[in-house]
Design an enzyme around this catalytic site. Sequence first.
Site, PDB file in Angstrom:
ATOM      1  N   HIS A  62       0.682  -1.127  -0.053  1.00  0.00           N
ATOM      2  CA  HIS A  62       0.008   0.188  -0.106  1.00  0.00           C
ATOM      3  C   HIS A  62       0.609   1.236  -0.176  1.00  0.00           C
ATOM      4  O   HIS A  62       2.141   1.046   0.202  1.00  0.00           O
ATOM      5  CB  HIS A  62      -0.884  -0.122   1.382  1.00  0.00           C
ATOM      6  CG  HIS A  62      -0.229   0.110   2.532  1.00  0.00           C
ATOM      7  ND1 HIS A  62       0.360  -0.882   3.098  1.00  0.00           N
ATOM      8  CD2 HIS A  62      -0.142   1.022   3.396  1.00  0.00           C
ATOM      9  CE1 HIS A  62       0.863  -0.480   4.241  1.00  0.00           C
ATOM     10  NE2 HIS A  62       0.436   0.903   4.435  1.00  0.00           N
ATOM     11  N   GLU A 108      -2.979   4.649   2.508  1.00  0.00           N
ATOM     12  CA  GLU A 108      -3.030   4.890   4.055  1.00  0.00           C
ATOM     13  C   GLU A 108      -2.630   6.312   4.316  1.00  0.00           C
ATOM     14  O   GLU A 108      -2.111   7.056   3.521  1.00  0.00           O
ATOM     15  CB  GLU A 108      -2.108   3.827   4.774  1.00  0.00           C
ATOM     16  CG  GLU A 108      -1.915   4.378   6.356  1.00  0.00           C
ATOM     17  CD  GLU A 108      -0.869   3.506   6.771  1.00  0.00           C
ATOM     18  OE1 GLU A 108      -0.749   3.735   8.086  1.00  0.00           O
ATOM     19  OE2 GLU A 108       0.145   3.056   6.059  1.00  0.00           O
TER      20      GLU A 108
END
Length: 132
Positions: A62, A108
């Site tokens: 991510h 994130e």
Amino acid sequence: MLSGLNHITIAVSDISRSFDFYVHTLGFTPKARWATGAYLYLGNLWLCLSADVVASHEDYTHYSFSIRSEDFDAFAAHLKSSGVTEWKTNKSEGKSIYFLDPDGHKLEIHDGDLDSRLSACMKHPYEKMVLF
């Protein structure tokens, strides 16, 4: 309110092989290593190698963006009200929200940094962790 890229986590199938490549071939500076991962640094980039099955949309890969602590709650509320899908619950130091973009890419927002993570790891190290 976002202030930049926080860190990149890359799923790898072999921690030792990837650690050697990023440190010895690419010149990253090792900061920590443990049974299932490593923290590396290059310029202003914090890179985490995480042992996982490497497959698109199935692993822990991510991209994380930095945000000031005082802006986190409002921005997280904004994301949730926008209807983002959360893909993980935060279990590490600092505040994070993990969510998907419209194409399913894992993102994130995080209010900590490598120093705050390593400080937390000094108190509660991961399995077989070595701090450099």
